[in-house]
Motif scaffolding. Structure first.
Motif, PDB file in Angstrom:
ATOM      1  N   UNK A 146       0.778  -1.240   0.000  1.00 16.97           N
ATOM      2  CA  UNK A 146       0.000   0.000   0.000  1.00 16.97           C
ATOM      3  C   UNK A 146       0.812   1.294   0.000  1.00 16.97           C
ATOM      4  N   UNK A 147       2.070   1.314   0.425  1.00 17.76           N
ATOM      5  CA  UNK A 147       2.839   2.544   0.211  1.00 17.76           C
ATOM      6  C   UNK A 147       2.922   2.926  -1.265  1.00 17.76           C
ATOM      7  N   UNK A 148       2.898   1.917  -2.143  1.00 19.53           N
ATOM      8  CA  UNK A 148       2.925   2.174  -3.583  1.00 19.53           C
ATOM      9  C   UNK A 148       1.506   2.215  -4.150  1.00 19.53           C
ATOM     10  N   UNK A 149       0.688   1.222  -3.812  1.00 20.70           N
ATOM     11  CA  UNK A 149      -0.637   1.100  -4.421  1.00 20.70           C
ATOM     12  C   UNK A 149      -1.531   2.312  -4.154  1.00 20.70           C
ATOM     13  N   UNK A 150      -1.463   2.888  -2.961  1.00 20.09           N
ATOM     14  CA  UNK A 150      -2.341   4.009  -2.619  1.00 20.09           C
ATOM     15  C   UNK A 150      -2.154   5.199  -3.557  1.00 20.09           C
ATOM     16  N   UNK A 151      -0.984   5.297  -4.166  1.00 20.42           N
ATOM     17  CA  UNK A 151      -0.676   6.433  -5.036  1.00 20.42           C
ATOM     18  C   UNK A 151      -0.403   5.973  -6.468  1.00 20.42           C
ATOM     19  N   UNK A 152      -0.971   4.806  -6.814  1.00 17.75           N
ATOM     20  CA  UNK A 152      -0.683   4.202  -8.109  1.00 17.75           C
ATOM     21  C   UNK A 152      -1.187   5.049  -9.269  1.00 17.75           C
ATOM     22  N   UNK A 153      -2.377   5.631  -9.132  1.00 20.49           N
ATOM     23  CA  UNK A 153      -2.904   6.456 -10.212  1.00 20.49           C
ATOM     24  C   UNK A 153      -1.996   7.656 -10.481  1.00 20.49           C
ATOM     25  N   UNK A 154      -1.491   8.263  -9.411  1.00 15.29           N
ATOM     26  CA  UNK A 154      -0.559   9.385  -9.563  1.00 15.29           C
ATOM     27  C   UNK A 154       0.734   8.925 -10.224  1.00 15.29           C
ATOM     28  N   UNK A 155       1.223   7.751  -9.842  1.00 13.76           N
ATOM     29  CA  UNK A 155       2.439   7.203 -10.444  1.00 13.76           C
ATOM     30  C   UNK A 155       2.234   6.938 -11.930  1.00 13.76           C
ATOM     31  N   UNK A 156       1.105   6.311 -12.273  1.00 10.95           N
ATOM     32  CA  UNK A 156       0.807   6.009 -13.676  1.00 10.95           C
ATOM     33  C   UNK A 156       0.746   7.283 -14.504  1.00 10.95           C
ATOM     34  N   UNK A 157       0.083   8.297 -13.961  1.00  6.99           N
ATOM     35  CA  UNK A 157      -0.012   9.577 -14.665  1.00  6.99           C
ATOM     36  C   UNK A 157       1.373  10.201 -14.838  1.00  6.99           C
ATOM     37  N   UNK A 158       2.191  10.118 -13.792  1.00  7.15           N
ATOM     38  CA  UNK A 158       3.526  10.702 -13.840  1.00  7.15           C
ATOM     39  C   UNK A 158       4.428   9.951 -14.813  1.00  7.15           C
ATOM     40  N   UNK A 159       4.147   8.668 -15.040  1.00  8.99           N
ATOM     41  CA  UNK A 159       4.915   7.890 -16.010  1.00  8.99           C
ATOM     42  C   UNK A 159       4.617   8.313 -17.449  1.00  8.99           C
ATOM     43  N   UNK A 160       3.512   9.062 -17.635  1.00 10.07           N
ATOM     44  CA  UNK A 160       3.187   9.552 -18.969  1.00 10.07           C
ATOM     45  C   UNK A 160       1.994   8.889 -19.612  1.00 10.07           C
ATOM     46  N   UNK A 161       1.267   8.048 -18.877  1.00 16.25           N
ATOM     47  CA  UNK A 161       0.099   7.391 -19.453  1.00 16.25           C
ATOM     48  C   UNK A 161      -1.097   8.332 -19.457  1.00 16.25           C
ATOM     49  N   UNK A 162      -1.923   8.261 -20.489  1.00 14.03           N
ATOM     50  CA  UNK A 162      -3.111   9.117 -20.602  1.00 14.03           C
ATOM     51  C   UNK A 162      -4.204   8.620 -19.662  1.00 14.03           C
ATOM     52  N   UNK A 163      -5.273   9.430 -19.522  1.00 12.68           N
ATOM     53  CA  UNK A 163      -6.397   9.046 -18.666  1.00 12.68           C
ATOM     54  C   UNK A 163      -7.040   7.746 -19.146  1.00 12.68           C
ATOM     55  N   UNK A 164      -7.236   7.620 -20.457  1.00 14.99           N
ATOM     56  CA  UNK A 164      -7.864   6.409 -20.989  1.00 14.99           C
ATOM     57  C   UNK A 164      -6.958   5.194 -20.790  1.00 14.99           C
ATOM     58  N   UNK A 165      -5.653   5.395 -20.958  1.00 18.87           N
ATOM     59  CA  UNK A 165      -4.709   4.294 -20.751  1.00 18.87           C
ATOM     60  C   UNK A 165      -4.673   3.880 -19.285  1.00 18.87           C
ATOM     61  N   UNK A 166      -4.815   4.843 -18.376  1.00 19.13           N
ATOM     62  CA  UNK A 166      -4.770   4.518 -16.949  1.00 19.13           C
ATOM     63  C   UNK A 166      -5.932   3.629 -16.550  1.00 19.13           C
ATOM     64  N   UNK A 167      -7.096   3.830 -17.167  1.00 16.14           N
ATOM     65  CA  UNK A 167      -8.249   2.964 -16.884  1.00 16.14           C
ATOM     66  C   UNK A 167      -7.950   1.534 -17.321  1.00 16.14           C
ATOM     67  N   UNK A 168      -7.367   1.382 -18.504  1.00 13.08           N
ATOM     68  CA  UNK A 168      -7.003   0.052 -19.003  1.00 13.08           C
ATOM     69  C   UNK A 168      -5.967  -0.590 -18.081  1.00 13.08           C
ATOM     70  N   UNK A 169      -5.005   0.216 -17.623  1.00 15.70           N
ATOM     71  CA  UNK A 169      -3.970  -0.292 -16.715  1.00 15.70           C
ATOM     72  C   UNK A 169      -4.607  -0.778 -15.411  1.00 15.70           C
ATOM     73  N   UNK A 170      -5.572  -0.036 -14.887  1.00  9.68           N
ATOM     74  CA  UNK A 170      -6.266  -0.448 -13.666  1.00  9.68           C
ATOM     75  C   UNK A 170      -7.002  -1.772 -13.868  1.00  9.68           C
ATOM     76  N   UNK A 171      -7.561  -1.963 -15.057  1.00 13.83           N
ATOM     77  CA  UNK A 171      -8.243  -3.226 -15.356  1.00 13.83           C
ATOM     78  C   UNK A 171      -7.233  -4.373 -15.370  1.00 13.83           C
TER      79      UNK A 171
END
Length: 395
Positions: free
Chosen positions: A229-254
């Motif tokens: 959870x130190x990583x998972x709680x902020x996973x969306x922020x990490x994914x966004x910071x890596x350069x993934x788009x909003x639509x890609x982040x949804x797919x990544x969450x799936x």
């Protein structure tokens, strides 16, 4: 009336587990949805990342406090009546969150839903284990927890998608509607004639504290489960910071949710006979994965692969942790199995609270990409304590 009772008895354990899984799906969706919509909550209320992280840690604290307290207070309430009351409370909590005008009211709604969560999981776990053969208990618990894992596959990404394209408030309204489906499922599929737990006797906490194996199992649950959870709680922020788009982040969450579901299923199957040895392997695998994250989490592709692997391991330990705590309570404190289940649910959420809180401090004070350090430390402690627990339990 006799005919109705006979019809009740025809409800198979599979259908009962299905009803519990549907309710767990609703509860799992609200527990982790704030991870997906956290950037949107930050924008609405103009709060920092660490403050927004309270939507995770305060929820976990509500579950941690509510599970043992409300389990004790409701121990003589018929199980089906209790399940229905839990889901009604859950729906109310999410509606409060959805309409919250200020951040503090949002947290109140989160706590109300968390109280329902804690009580549901402690009650539902014991029910799931009681309706199947003893050798299938870990699998039954995993089936019930599948609702949580499916929530990470579909519920959290769906809520994130709704939040991105409509409003995070609509996301919580949708979750309240899912809770309504869970309520209806309980009405239809959960039989009235559920076994009542043994009467909870005063002093259960002290008896568990005095039983080293039971106490240590609770600590392992908190530290081990919380390690992601130190990583998972902020996973969306990490994914966004890596350069993934909003639509890609949804797919990544799936994809992440699918990995969680696979890991949970594997964990349930392999933990039936020797949960402690399996748990040591799981925690041992988490440590190098977290260390690799320190090197590669910022890289878009490699970092994404590491996140998916974390998803595979994150929930794999849940069935084993819950099963062993119940086995330990049955052996060392047989009058406190129900409370041991409640305290273990509290321990799961203590791990979430500590993991997300420490992760927020590291992310705000040092770097978002150093959060795996906290995860590695927690996994190492969990591995050592599980080894000790195996020695104590064997001896």
């Amino acid at each position: 009336m006799d005919t109705m009772i006979k019809q009740e008895r025809k409800i198979s354990p599979t259908l009962t587990l299905l009803a519990l899984a549907v309710s767990a799906f609703a509860i799992g969706s609200t527990e982790f949805i704030s991870v997906g919509v956290m950037p949107l909550i930050m924008q609405t209320f103009h709060v920092s990342l660490a403050t927004a992280g309270l939507t995770v840690s305060v929820y976990a604290a509500g579950v941690m406090i509510g599970a043992p307290i409300f389990t004790s207070l409701t121990s003589r309430v018929p199980r089906k009546v209790l399940l229905l009351s839990i889901m009604i409370t859950f729906i109310i909590g999410n509606l409060i969150t959805a309409v919250a005008p200020i951040f503090s009211i949002l947290l109140v709604g989160r706590v109300v839903a968390a109280f329902a969560h804690g009580l549901f999981m402690s009650v539902a776990t014991v029910i799931a284990a009681s309706v199947v053969d003893p050798m299938r208990r870990a699998s039954a618990i995993a089936t019930m927890f599948t609702g949580l894992t499916v929530a990470t596959v579909t519920g959290v990404p769906l809520g994130t998608f709704i939040g991105q394209h409509a409003s995070w408030r609509i996301s919580f309204i949708v979750i309240a509607l899912i809770g309504l489906v869970g309520l209806i499922s309980n009405i239809i599929l959960v039989p009235k004639e559920l076994p009542m737990p043994a009467k909870i006797k005063r002093g259960s906490l002290m008896r568990m504290i005095k039983a080293p194996v039971v106490l240590l199992s609770l600590i392992v649950t908190a530290v081990g489960y919380g390690s992601s959870f130190p990583v998972y709680s902020y996973m969306t922020t990490i994914i966004s910071d890596q350069g993934w788009s909003d639509s890609a982040s949804v797919i990544i969450l799936i994809i992440y949710g699918l990995a969680v579901a696979i890991g949970n299923t594997i964990g349930g199957r392999v933990a039936n006979e020797k949960p402690l040895k399996v748990l040591m392997m799981m925690f041992g695998s988490m440590i190098p994965m977290m260390l690799l994250m320190l090197i590669g989490l910022q890289a878009q592709i490699f970092g994404l692969i590491l996140i998916i692997v974390m998803g595979l391991l994150a929930f794999m330990n849940v069935p084993g942790l819950q099963l062993f705590t119940m086995q330990a309570a049955e052996k060392y404190t047989p009058n406190d199995v129900q409370m041991a289940s409640a305290f273990n649910i509290a321990a799961f959420n203590l791990g979430i609270m500590v993991g997300s809180y420490v992760g927020g401090i590291v992310a705000d004070g040092v770097s978002l990409y150093l959060t795996p350090v906290a995860g590695a430390i927690m996994a190492t402690v969990a591995l050592g304590l599980t080894w000790l627990l195996n020695r104590l339990h064997t001896d």
